[in-house]
Design a protein around this motif. Structure first.
Motif, mmCIF file in Angstrom:
data_model
loop_
_atom_site.group_PDB
_atom_site.id
_atom_site.type_symbol
_atom_site.label_atom_id
_atom_site.label_comp_id
_atom_site.label_asym_id
_atom_site.label_seq_id
_atom_site.Cartn_x
_atom_site.Cartn_y
_atom_site.Cartn_z
ATOM 1 N N ALA A 224 2.082 0.811 6.525
ATOM 2 C CA ALA A 224 1.500 -0.172 5.610
ATOM 3 C C ALA A 224 2.567 -1.051 4.970
ATOM 4 C CB ALA A 224 0.678 0.541 4.541
ATOM 5 N N GLU A 225 3.689 -0.477 4.612
ATOM 6 C CA GLU A 225 4.749 -1.264 3.968
ATOM 7 C C GLU A 225 5.319 -2.297 4.938
ATOM 8 O OE1 GLU A 225 7.129 -3.084 1.459
ATOM 9 O OE2 GLU A 225 5.553 -1.656 0.902
ATOM 10 N N ARG A 226 5.405 -1.961 6.205
ATOM 11 C CA ARG A 226 5.833 -2.942 7.205
ATOM 12 C C ARG A 226 4.850 -4.114 7.232
ATOM 13 N NH1 ARG A 226 7.294 -3.505 12.824
ATOM 14 N NH2 ARG A 226 6.794 -5.696 13.265
ATOM 15 N N ASN A 227 3.558 -3.824 7.191
ATOM 16 C CA ASN A 227 2.569 -4.895 7.214
ATOM 17 C C ASN A 227 2.648 -5.759 5.958
ATOM 18 O OD1 ASN A 227 1.794 -3.849 9.631
ATOM 19 N ND2 ASN A 227 -0.378 -3.660 9.127
ATOM 20 N N ARG A 228 2.894 -5.121 4.813
ATOM 21 C CA ARG A 228 3.034 -5.891 3.576
ATOM 22 C C ARG A 228 4.229 -6.832 3.667
ATOM 23 N NH1 ARG A 228 5.629 -7.106 -0.402
ATOM 24 N NH2 ARG A 228 7.367 -5.836 0.355
ATOM 25 N N ALA A 229 5.359 -6.324 4.169
ATOM 26 C CA ALA A 229 6.558 -7.147 4.298
ATOM 27 C C ALA A 229 6.341 -8.292 5.281
ATOM 28 C CB ALA A 229 7.735 -6.284 4.740
ATOM 29 N N ASP A 230 5.637 -8.022 6.386
ATOM 30 C CA ASP A 230 5.363 -9.071 7.358
ATOM 31 C C ASP A 230 4.499 -10.173 6.746
ATOM 32 O OD1 ASP A 230 6.824 -7.763 9.288
ATOM 33 O OD2 ASP A 230 5.079 -6.990 10.381
ATOM 34 N N ALA A 231 3.501 -9.775 5.964
ATOM 35 C CA ALA A 231 2.643 -10.767 5.315
ATOM 36 C C ALA A 231 3.422 -11.580 4.294
ATOM 37 C CB ALA A 231 1.451 -10.074 4.650
ATOM 38 N N ALA A 232 4.267 -10.913 3.523
ATOM 39 C CA ALA A 232 5.044 -11.590 2.485
ATOM 40 C C ALA A 232 6.043 -12.578 3.072
ATOM 41 C CB ALA A 232 5.762 -10.557 1.620
ATOM 42 N N ALA A 233 6.435 -12.354 4.312
ATOM 43 C CA ALA A 233 7.394 -13.256 4.950
ATOM 44 C C ALA A 233 6.789 -14.618 5.269
ATOM 45 C CB ALA A 233 7.937 -12.614 6.229
ATOM 46 N N VAL A 234 5.454 -14.689 5.336
ATOM 47 C CA VAL A 234 4.807 -15.956 5.705
ATOM 48 C C VAL A 234 3.859 -16.481 4.619
ATOM 49 C CG1 VAL A 234 5.007 -15.537 8.181
ATOM 50 C CG2 VAL A 234 2.980 -14.728 6.961
ATOM 51 N N PHE A 235 3.633 -15.688 3.578
ATOM 52 C CA PHE A 235 2.751 -16.101 2.484
ATOM 53 C C PHE A 235 3.540 -16.052 1.188
ATOM 54 C CE2 PHE A 235 -0.402 -14.746 -0.836
ATOM 55 C CZ PHE A 235 -1.058 -15.962 -0.941
ATOM 56 N N ALA A 236 3.586 -17.169 0.477
ATOM 57 C CA ALA A 236 4.455 -17.280 -0.700
ATOM 58 C C ALA A 236 3.884 -16.625 -1.950
ATOM 59 C CB ALA A 236 4.740 -18.759 -0.986
ATOM 60 N N GLY A 237 2.589 -16.359 -1.971
ATOM 61 C CA GLY A 237 1.977 -15.762 -3.154
ATOM 62 C C GLY A 237 2.164 -14.258 -3.199
ATOM 63 N N PRO A 238 1.616 -13.622 -4.246
ATOM 64 C CA PRO A 238 1.712 -12.160 -4.353
ATOM 65 C C PRO A 238 0.993 -11.461 -3.198
ATOM 66 C CG PRO A 238 0.993 -13.154 -6.432
ATOM 67 C CD PRO A 238 0.927 -14.226 -5.399
ATOM 68 N N VAL A 239 1.635 -10.432 -2.663
ATOM 69 C CA VAL A 239 1.049 -9.626 -1.587
ATOM 70 C C VAL A 239 1.141 -8.171 -1.997
ATOM 71 C CG1 VAL A 239 1.115 -8.997 0.851
ATOM 72 C CG2 VAL A 239 1.853 -11.280 0.143
ATOM 73 N N GLU A 240 0.045 -7.452 -1.893
ATOM 74 C CA GLU A 240 0.091 -6.019 -2.183
ATOM 75 C C GLU A 240 -0.844 -5.273 -1.253
ATOM 76 O OE1 GLU A 240 -1.988 -4.965 -6.098
ATOM 77 O OE2 GLU A 240 -1.603 -7.105 -6.306
ATOM 78 N N LEU A 241 -0.706 -3.966 -1.265
ATOM 79 C CA LEU A 241 -1.538 -3.096 -0.446
ATOM 80 C C LEU A 241 -2.695 -2.570 -1.279
ATOM 81 C CD1 LEU A 241 1.323 -1.028 1.205
ATOM 82 C CD2 LEU A 241 0.033 -2.909 2.258
ATOM 83 N N ALA A 242 -3.894 -2.637 -0.711
ATOM 84 C CA ALA A 242 -5.033 -2.016 -1.375
ATOM 85 C C ALA A 242 -4.813 -0.508 -1.468
ATOM 86 C CB ALA A 242 -6.316 -2.300 -0.595
ATOM 87 N N ARG A 243 -5.288 0.067 -2.540
ATOM 88 C CA ARG A 243 -5.256 1.521 -2.682
ATOM 89 C C ARG A 243 -6.541 1.966 -3.354
ATOM 90 N NH1 ARG A 243 -4.392 2.918 -7.835
ATOM 91 N NH2 ARG A 243 -3.431 1.395 -9.221
ATOM 92 N N ALA A 244 -7.027 3.125 -3.006
ATOM 93 C CA ALA A 244 -8.266 3.631 -3.588
ATOM 94 C C ALA A 244 -8.104 3.770 -5.100
ATOM 95 C CB ALA A 244 -8.632 4.973 -2.970
ATOM 96 N N GLY A 245 -9.053 3.230 -5.831
ATOM 97 C CA GLY A 245 -9.048 3.282 -7.282
ATOM 98 C C GLY A 245 -8.434 2.058 -7.945
ATOM 99 N N ALA A 246 -7.804 1.190 -7.175
ATOM 100 C CA ALA A 246 -7.209 -0.021 -7.755
ATOM 101 C C ALA A 246 -8.307 -0.924 -8.293
ATOM 102 C CB ALA A 246 -6.374 -0.762 -6.726
ATOM 103 N N VAL A 247 -8.027 -1.572 -9.421
ATOM 104 C CA VAL A 247 -8.981 -2.466 -10.071
ATOM 105 C C VAL A 247 -8.327 -3.835 -10.232
ATOM 106 C CG1 VAL A 247 -10.322 -2.928 -12.163
ATOM 107 C CG2 VAL A 247 -10.153 -0.587 -11.283
ATOM 108 N N TYR A 248 -9.071 -4.876 -9.897
ATOM 109 C CA TYR A 248 -8.600 -6.246 -10.045
ATOM 110 C C TYR A 248 -9.597 -7.005 -10.913
ATOM 111 C CZ TYR A 248 -5.756 -4.935 -6.035
ATOM 112 O OH TYR A 248 -4.876 -4.292 -5.197
ATOM 113 N N GLU A 249 -9.106 -7.570 -11.984
ATOM 114 C CA GLU A 249 -9.919 -8.405 -12.865
ATOM 115 C C GLU A 249 -9.656 -9.871 -12.486
ATOM 116 O OE1 GLU A 249 -12.107 -7.402 -15.073
ATOM 117 O OE2 GLU A 249 -11.595 -5.313 -15.517
ATOM 118 N N LEU A 250 -10.682 -10.550 -12.058
ATOM 119 C CA LEU A 250 -10.521 -11.947 -11.654
ATOM 120 C C LEU A 250 -11.055 -12.862 -12.749
ATOM 121 C CD1 LEU A 250 -10.517 -10.275 -8.928
ATOM 122 C CD2 LEU A 250 -11.355 -12.359 -7.860
#
Length: 250
Positions: A224-250
């Motif tokens: 998963a960390e490899r995939n996060r790093a690959d995504a971050a290399a081409v996307f300038a915004g914040p990139v993170e890995l989903a995890r069970a129980g994580a909450v996002y307030e939009l």
């Protein structure tokens, strides 16, 4: 709008997470998006079994829908009586698919407990405070959807399962949060029209102008960390890995 990751493991549950399931809430309305293997148990940490207002299914592979069988039991055999039928939006044949999964006759199947509604190849829905746009995505030859969920001037886009998909980029245009699958590893799996890798997920987010990228549906055997790093290399915004129980307030 609040997003809670109920489960995010790709293809089969991990030791840390059920399969795909997400709880989206706004103004007291509870929308469940996908209900894969093991998700019903985890869902009860965040919402009551009988407090869910609707379910959206991205497609009919077991890791996205099969816990509706357990949910049918919880609703059908409730001691206080079965609640009113729960709206379940999904691909054509959802009712029949779930009846077969539970080894019951297709008629009536689960239709006395769930009010199955066909997404019809793509749809724009009003569910409580949410406006939901469903668009076909590129996953094998099955009827599969990505969803854009909007409320209170904010937007969440969920890819479902997909390979490279220009329509998904348009769906995610300007999204506040892009919850995008990244099941494959760049340079390792080369199958077309099944899943994205981290690089492709990042490219989709960049092309869409999304504000934030959360990678999901990563199987236990994938780095998963490899995939996060690959995504971050081409996307300038914040990139993170989903995890069970994580909450996002939009």
């Amino acid at each position: 709008m609040k997003l809670t990751v109920v489960g995010c493991s790709g293809s089969f549950p991990s030791v840390d997470s059920p399969c795909s399931s997400y709880l989206v809430e706004h103004d007291g309305y509870c929308l469940v998006v996908d209900l894969g293997n093991g998700a019903l148990g985890a869902l009860q940490k965040y919402a009551g079994l009988y407090d869910v207002d609707a379910v959206l299914l991205s497609h009919l592979h077991a890791d996205h829908c099969v816990d509706l069988c357990a949910y049918w039991v919880a609703r059908n055999y409730r001691v206080e009586g079965c609640p009113d039928p729960l709206p379940v939006y999904g691909p054509a044949g959802t009712a029949e698919r779930l009846a077969r999964a539970y080894d019951m006759p297709e008629k009536p199947g689960m239709t006395e407990v769930f009010d199955f509604r066909d997404l019809g190849g793509g749809a724009r829905l009003r569910l409580g405070p949410f406006t939901v746009t469903a668009v076909r995505v590129n996953h094998l030859d099955c009827e599969a959807y990505g969803f854009r969920i909007e409320a209170g001037g904010r937007s969440l886009v969920y890819s479902g399962d997909t390979g490279v998909c220009p329509d998904l980029v348009e769906l995610a245009r300007g999204a506040d949060l892009f919850l995008c699958e990244a099941a494959y590893t760049d340079g390792k799996e080369t199958f077309d029209s099944i899943h994205l890798n981290g690089t492709q997920a990042g490219e989709h987010a960049a092309d869409a102008g999304a504000a934030r990228l959360v990678l999901t549906h990563i199987p236990p055997w994938t780095d998963a960390e490899r995939n996060r790093a690959d995504a971050a290399a081409v996307f300038a915004g914040p990139v993170e890995l989903a995890r069970a129980g994580a909450v996002y307030e939009l």
